[in-house]
Design a protein around this motif. Sequence first.
Motif, PDB file in Angstrom:
ATOM      1  N   ILE A 188     -28.732  46.736-137.942  1.00 57.05           N
ATOM      2  CA  ILE A 188     -28.945  46.933-139.381  1.00 57.05           C
ATOM      3  C   ILE A 188     -29.206  48.407-139.677  1.00 57.05           C
ATOM      4  CG2 ILE A 188     -30.508  46.415-141.307  1.00 57.05           C
ATOM      5  CD1 ILE A 188     -28.552  44.179-140.640  1.00 57.05           C
ATOM      6  N   VAL A 189     -30.060  49.054-138.900  1.00 59.27           N
ATOM      7  CA  VAL A 189     -30.350  50.481-139.107  1.00 59.27           C
ATOM      8  C   VAL A 189     -29.093  51.314-138.895  1.00 59.27           C
ATOM      9  CG1 VAL A 189     -31.646  52.448-138.187  1.00 59.27           C
ATOM     10  CG2 VAL A 189     -32.810  50.294-138.612  1.00 59.27           C
ATOM     11  N   ALA A 190     -28.296  50.985-137.895  1.00 58.30           N
ATOM     12  CA  ALA A 190     -27.054  51.724-137.645  1.00 58.30           C
ATOM     13  C   ALA A 190     -26.077  51.569-138.807  1.00 58.30           C
ATOM     14  CB  ALA A 190     -26.413  51.242-136.344  1.00 58.30           C
ATOM     15  N   LEU A 191     -25.992  50.388-139.390  1.00 52.03           N
ATOM     16  CA  LEU A 191     -25.110  50.183-140.536  1.00 52.03           C
ATOM     17  C   LEU A 191     -25.593  50.962-141.758  1.00 52.03           C
ATOM     18  CD1 LEU A 191     -24.269  46.379-140.226  1.00 52.03           C
ATOM     19  CD2 LEU A 191     -22.739  48.326-139.870  1.00 52.03           C
ATOM     20  N   ILE A 192     -26.898  51.031-141.952  1.00 50.33           N
ATOM     21  CA  ILE A 192     -27.439  51.803-143.074  1.00 50.33           C
ATOM     22  C   ILE A 192     -27.136  53.290-142.879  1.00 50.33           C
ATOM     23  CG2 ILE A 192     -29.598  52.558-144.168  1.00 50.33           C
ATOM     24  CD1 ILE A 192     -30.634  49.685-143.695  1.00 50.33           C
ATOM     25  N   VAL A 193     -27.329  53.789-141.679  1.00 49.85           N
ATOM     26  CA  VAL A 193     -27.035  55.200-141.390  1.00 49.85           C
ATOM     27  C   VAL A 193     -25.548  55.472-141.594  1.00 49.85           C
ATOM     28  CG1 VAL A 193     -26.947  56.922-139.540  1.00 49.85           C
ATOM     29  CG2 VAL A 193     -29.000  55.545-139.873  1.00 49.85           C
ATOM     30  N   LEU A 194     -24.697  54.570-141.169  1.00 46.65           N
ATOM     31  CA  LEU A 194     -23.259  54.715-141.358  1.00 46.65           C
ATOM     32  C   LEU A 194     -22.899  54.756-142.840  1.00 46.65           C
ATOM     33  CD1 LEU A 194     -20.391  54.751-140.072  1.00 46.65           C
ATOM     34  CD2 LEU A 194     -20.436  52.260-140.288  1.00 46.65           C
TER      35      LEU A 194
END
Length: 88
Positions: free
Chosen positions: A27-33
């Motif tokens: 989830i954090v990686a998708l937000i950063v992306l």
Amino acid sequence: MNGLALDASSLAHHLLMDHVAKFLIVIVALIVLAVGMTVIWRRAGRGAGDTERRDGGHAGRMAAREESSRGGDASSHGGAGRRERRES
């Protein structure tokens, strides 16, 4: 047998926490992306508030070409044309 059931419960808890941690990382990686793509999109000039650039981002160059084809001078589009030499 009671100790074995406790170990199974502990293992299930550990596996559940492992899956939760991996889910949060995704989830954090998708937000950063998403934030990164938004920043790149806006820096490229295709943001939500950019309604003037419908020609692919070449508004300045296209206006300069149109002006020069109409016989305009170099100063009308930022001095991009040839400069005349003055000889005395």
